[in-house]
Design an enzyme around this catalytic site. Structure first.
Site, mmCIF file in Angstrom:
data_model
loop_
_atom_site.group_PDB
_atom_site.id
_atom_site.type_symbol
_atom_site.label_atom_id
_atom_site.label_comp_id
_atom_site.label_asym_id
_atom_site.label_seq_id
_atom_site.Cartn_x
_atom_site.Cartn_y
_atom_site.Cartn_z
ATOM 1 C CG ASP A 157 -1.781 1.214 1.294
ATOM 2 O OD1 ASP A 157 -2.373 1.552 0.268
ATOM 3 O OD2 ASP A 157 -1.861 1.838 2.376
ATOM 4 C CG ASP A 167 -0.893 3.004 6.886
ATOM 5 O OD1 ASP A 167 -1.728 2.840 5.972
ATOM 6 O OD2 ASP A 167 -0.209 4.039 7.006
ATOM 7 C CG ASP A 194 -4.338 -0.932 3.766
ATOM 8 O OD1 ASP A 194 -4.601 -0.903 2.559
ATOM 9 O OD2 ASP A 194 -3.715 -0.029 4.355
#
Length: 768
Positions: free
Chosen positions: A295, A522, A526
C-alpha cells in the site's frame, strides 16, 4: 464539550467493582503455559514411558537419554520465555490507546483501563474496543470482523457499536456499555490474528511426523520385543533394552523443540529492528513470499503530505472543508497547514460528510449549498475536470473542489457538482524506499503497488523508487469482474483507485495462481486484504484495526525493516532444514532397522545409552550450531522434501552398513553382540559425521570448529567412558571389518548424496 465523562472517583468505584476492560487485549502465553506446553508434549510422554520401562530393568545408565530430553525442554522454555518478554515489551509500545473523557478532559488511556459508562471518542481507523452506544456524532462502521460482510453500516445517536468493528469514516462520542468478558473485543481481536490458518510447511511437517511416529512406534516396538524375547530366547532385560533403543531412535525428540527455539530466537532478533512478531510461524511464511503487495501510503511514502500548488479560486472552499473536518487525515492536515497563515474567510459548516475510502471524497454543507473535495472521477464526469486532473496527476495527488446542491442521508452527492478547481498534494517518499524496493527485486520477489490514489500519481511514485513496470498502470475502477482482476494482477504492477474489497480480491487472485503473498498496510481500507494475505505487515502508526489483524507490526513504521524480517526468516528456515535432516536420519534409519531386524536372527544392535552418545554429538550439538548460523540464501522447494533429500543418503547407507556389519561380524568373524553393537554405534557416528561435513560446505571457522568438537567428543566418549556407553575394546578383526565397511560406506554416501542432490536441483529448476 458536552459530555464531561466520569469523575476519577467514579472510575475507581467501577474498577473496585470489577467493571474494567481487563480482558480486552490479546495476551501472549503465560510463563506457566509455556512451561506446560514444552513439558507435556507427546514426545516427552513417550520418552518418559520408555524411561520408566528401562528403570524397571534396573539398568539406570540407559536412562541417560532423558538428560537430552530435559536439556532440550529447558532450552525451549528459556528461549520462549525470553521471546515472550521481548514480545510483551514491543506490544506495549504498539498497543492501541483510546481517547476517553474524564472530569471533562480528553486523554488517552490503554484499552484495558476502560470502565463501564466511560465516554470515549472514536474516529476513522479506530477499532471499537468495547460494546458502546453513540452519544453524539455520526460514523460509518465496518463490521466485517464480526459478520464477514464489508458493507459500511451508518451509525448515529443511540446506535450500538459492537466491539471488534472499526470506524471507516466519521467521528463519534460513545458511552461504554460492556467491558471484559461481557463484550467481544478480546475474542474478536484474538480470532482475527490467531484463528486464521497459518500457511506453514514446518508446522505441517511437525504434525505429520508426530502422527506417523505415534502410530508406528509402539506396535513396532511390541513386535520387536516379542521376536527378541519369545523367538530368539533373549533374556528379558536385554530384550527390553534393545526394544527401547529402537523406539527411542524413531523419536526426533529435539526437532520440535529446536524449531520453537529457532523461531523464538528470531523473535528476539527482530525486536532489535523494532519488529513485533504476533504469529510465530509467519517468520517462515514471509521468508517464502514471492509476491509483496504494497500500500503506497505509509510504506513507500511516509504518510505525511504537503501541498504543492492550487489551481482555480479554491481557497475558501478547501479551507472551510478542512476546518469542518473533525477527524482529519494526513491530506486534510497538509491542507490545513497550507492555509494556516493565510487570511481566508472560513465558512461555518452546518453538516459534515466525513471522508470514506469507498466514496473517495469528503464534503460539508454551508447553509443552502455545499462543497466536496476528493478524487475527480468519483465526484464528476466533467471532461474538462478529468482532463485537467490527468495533466496535474503526473507528479502529485490531485483533489477536486466542487460546489454541490446537497447530500442525501448516505452522503451521496445530490445533483450535478460544479467543478471549481484543484489542489495538488505531494507524498513524502521514504529515504529508504528505493533501497528496500531494490532488495526485494534482487531477491526475486515481485512487487505490486496497490493504492486508493489516482493511478498516475501512484505510477509516478513507483517509478521514482524503482518498481519494475511502474510506467504501466491500471485504474481499478475499470476492473468490473473477478476475471478482470485476475488478468490485471498477473500482468501489471501498479494499481490506483483500488477499493478495499478489490485489495482483498487482488490477494485472492495471486494466491489462486500459487503465489505466497505478503501484504503491507496501515489503514482501515487494508484490513480485509491484510487478513487474507499469507503474511500481513502493519505499521504501528496505522489504524488499530490494521495492527490487530497483522502478523507483523513495524514499531518504527519503517518499511526498510522488512528486509531484516525476510533475512531472518531465511536464516531460520534454511538452517532448520539442515538441522532437521540430522534428526530425520535417526528416525528413518531406526524405523528401517527395526523393520529389518524383525526378520534377522540377531538382536537390535543398539542400546539406549549408546543412542544418547550419538544423539548428543552427531545430532544435538551440530543441529543447534547450524540452526543459529547466518544464512540468507533464497528458500527453494518444500520443507519436508528438502529435509528428506538430505536425510535419505545417510539413512540408507547406515542401514546397509549396519546390516553388513551384523552379517559379516557374526557369520565370518564370530564376534559377540557387544562387539557388533560397538561397531554399529561408531558406523552410525561416522556416516553422521559425513553428513555434517556435507551440510557444512562451504566451510567457515565455526563449522570447522563444530566438526572438531563433534569428532573429538565422540572419541572421548568412547575412549574414556567406554563402560558407560557399552563400547567394547577393538581387536584386529573388528578394526579390519569396520575400516573396510566404513570406507565403502563413506564413498557410497558422497556418491548417493551428490546424485540425489543433482537430481533434486534439476527437478526444482523445472518447477520455477
Amino acid at each position: 464539550m458536552q459530555n464531561k465523562g466520569l469523575t476519577q472517583a467514579e472510575v475507581q468505584k467501577r474498577i473496585n467493582a470489577g467493571k474494567s476492560n481487563v480482558d480486552a487485549s490479546v495476551k501472549s502465553r503465560s510463563i506457566k503455559r509455556i512451561c506446560y506446553d514444552n513439558i507435556f508434549t507427546l514426545f516427552n510422554a513417550v520418552n518418559v514411558i520408555l524411561a520408566i520401562i528401562v528403570a524397571l530393568t534396573g539398568s539406570y545408565k540407559n536412562m541417560l537419554f532423558m538428560g537430552v530430553i530435559i536439556c532440550n525442554t529447558l532450552i525451549g522454555i528459556i528461549q520462549e520465555i525470553r521471546s515472550k518478554r521481548t514480545t510483551d515489551k514491543l506490544t506495549i509500545v504498539a498497543e492501541a490507546k483510546v481517547k476517553v473523557i474524564r472530569d471533562g478532559k480528553l486523554s488517552e488511556i490503554p484499552i484495558d483501563q476502560i470502565v463501564v459508562d466511560d465516554v470515549i471518542q472514536l474516529g476513522r481507523g479506530d477499532q471499537v474496543p468495547t460494546d458502546c452506544v453513540v452519544l453524539s456524532g455520526t460514523c460509518d462502521a465496518n463490521e466485517s470482523l464480526l459478520t464477514g460482510e464489508s458493507d459500511l453500516i451508518p451509525k448515529a445517536k443511540d446506535a450500538k457499536l459492537m466491539s471488534g468493528s472499526f470506524i471507516n469514516a466519521g467521528k463519534v462520542e460513545c458511552k461504554v456499555v460492556h467491558v471484559g468478558a461481557d463484550n467481544y473485543a478480546a475474542k474478536i481481536t484474538a480470532e482475527a490474528k490467531a484463528h486464521k490458518v497459518v500457511n506453514s510447511q514446518i508446522m505441517e511437517t511437525m504434525n505429520g511426523l508426530i502422527k506417523i511416529v505415534s502410530m508406528i512406534i509402539f506396535p513396532l516396538g511390541a513386535v520387536l520385543f516379542c521376536k527378541a524375547y519369545f523367538l530368539n530366547s533373549i533374556e528379558l532385560i536385554p530384550a527390553v533394552l534393545t526394544t527401547v533403543s529402537a523406539m527411542i531412535g524413531m523419536i526426533p525428540e529435539g526437532l520440535i523443540l529446536l524449531t520453537s527455539t529457532v523461531l523464538a530466537v528470531s523473535v528476539v532478533r527482530l525486536s532489535k529492528y523494532k519488529v513485533l512478531v504476533q504469529q510465530l510461524y509467519c517468520i517462515e511464511t514471509l521468508a517464502r513470499v514471492d509476491t509483496l503487495c504494497l500500500d503506497k501510503t505509509g510504506t513507500i511514502t511516509s504518510g505525511k503530505m504537503e501541498v504543492e500548488k492550487t489551481v482555480g479560486d479554491v481557497d475558501t472552499g478547501f479551507a472551510s472543508l478542512v476546518a469542518a473536518d473533525e477527524d482529519k487525515n494526513e491530506t486534510s492536515l497538509a491542507i490545513e497547514e497550507y492555509y494556516k497563515d493565510k487570511d481566508i474567510d472560513v465558512l461555518k459548516a452546518t453538516r459534515v460528510i466525513p471522508f470514506s475510502s469507498d466514496k473517495k471524497y469528503s464534503g460539508a454543507m454551508f447553509g443552502n449549498f455545499g462543497y466536496v473535495m476528493g478524487a475527480t472521477q468519483f465526484i464528476t464526469n466533467d471532461k474538462k475536470a478529468l482532463s485537467k486532473t490527468e495533466e496535474l496527476a503526473v507528479d502529485a495527488r490531485v483533489l477536486l473542489l466542487a460546489k454541490v446542491r446537497d447530500f442525501d442521508d448516505k452522503g451521496n452527492i445530490v445533483g450535478d457538482p460544479e467543478p471549481i478547481g484543484f489542489i495538488c498534494v505531494r507524498d513524502q517518499i521514504r529515504d529508504t524506499a528505493a533501497q528496500t524496493i531494490k532488495y526485494f527485486a534482487d531477491e526475486g520477489v515481485q512487487l505490486k503497488v496497490i493504492s486508493g490514489d489516482d493511478p498516475r500519481t501512484v505510477s509516478g511514485i513507483a517509478r521514482q523508487v524503482g518498481v519494475a513496470g511502474a510506467e504501466n498502470f491500471v485504474d481499478a475502477t475499470t476492473l468490473k469482474t473477478d476475471a478482470d482482476i485476475e488478468e490485471a494482477i498477473n500482468k501489471y504492477s501498479v494499481f490506483g483507485r483500488v477499493k478495499p474489497e478489490q485489495k482483498k480480491a487482488f490477494v485472492v487472485a495471486l494466491q489462486k495462481h500459487g503465489h505466497t503473498v505478503a501484504m503491507t498496510g496501515d489503514g482501515v481500507n487494508d484490513v480485509l486484504s491484510l487478513k487474507q494475505a499469507d503474511c500481513s505487515v502493519a505499521m504501528a502508526s496505522g489504524s488499530s484495526a490494521a495492527r490487530n489483524v497483522a502478523h507483523l507490526v513495524l514499531i518504527n513504521n519503517d518499511f526498510a525493516s522488512m528486509t531484516q524480517v525476510v533475512a531472518e526468516g531465511r536464516r531460520s528456515i534454511n538452517n532448520l532444514q539442515r538441522s532437521a535432516s540430522l534428526f530425520l536420519v535417526k528416525t528413518l534409519l531406526s524405523m528401517g532397522l527395526a523393520a529389518i531386524f524383525l526378520f534377522m536372527p540377531w538382536s537390535y544392535p543398539f542400546q539406549p545409552i549408546q543412542l544418547t552418545l550419538i544423539s548428543a554429538f552427531t545430532i544435538g550439538v551440530p543441529s543447534f550450531v547450524l540452526a543459529l548460523e547466518p544464512n540468507h540464501d533464497r528458500i527453494k522447494g518444500h520443507f519436508l522434501i528438502n529435509v528428506i533429500v538430505r536425510s535419505i543418503p545417510s539413512a540408507v547407507v547406515i542401514i546397509l552398513a549396519i546390516v553388513a556389519l551384523n552379517v559379516v561380524g557374526y557369520n565370518v568373524y564370530g564376534l559377540n553382540y557387544e562387539q557388533v553393537s560397538t561397531m554399529c554405534v561408531l558406523m552410525m557416528s561416522t556416516i553422521g559425521f559425513m553428513l555434517i561435513i556435507r551440510l557444512s560446505i562451504p566451510f567457515t571457522p565455526i563449522r570447522a570448529g563444530l566438526i572438531i568438537v563433534v569428532v573429538g567428543g565422540t572419541i572421548l566418549g568412547c575412549v574414556f567412558f567406554g563402560d558407560l556407553f557399552n563400547i567394547a575394546a577393538f581387536n584386529e578383526n573388528m578394526i579390519s571389518l569396520f575400516v573396510s565397511i566404513a570406507a565403502i560406506g563413506c564413498i557410497c554416501f558422497f556418491i548417493f548424496y551428490q546424485l540425489l542432490d543433482k537430481w533434486y536441483s534439476k527437478a526444482q529448476a523445472k518447477l520455477v
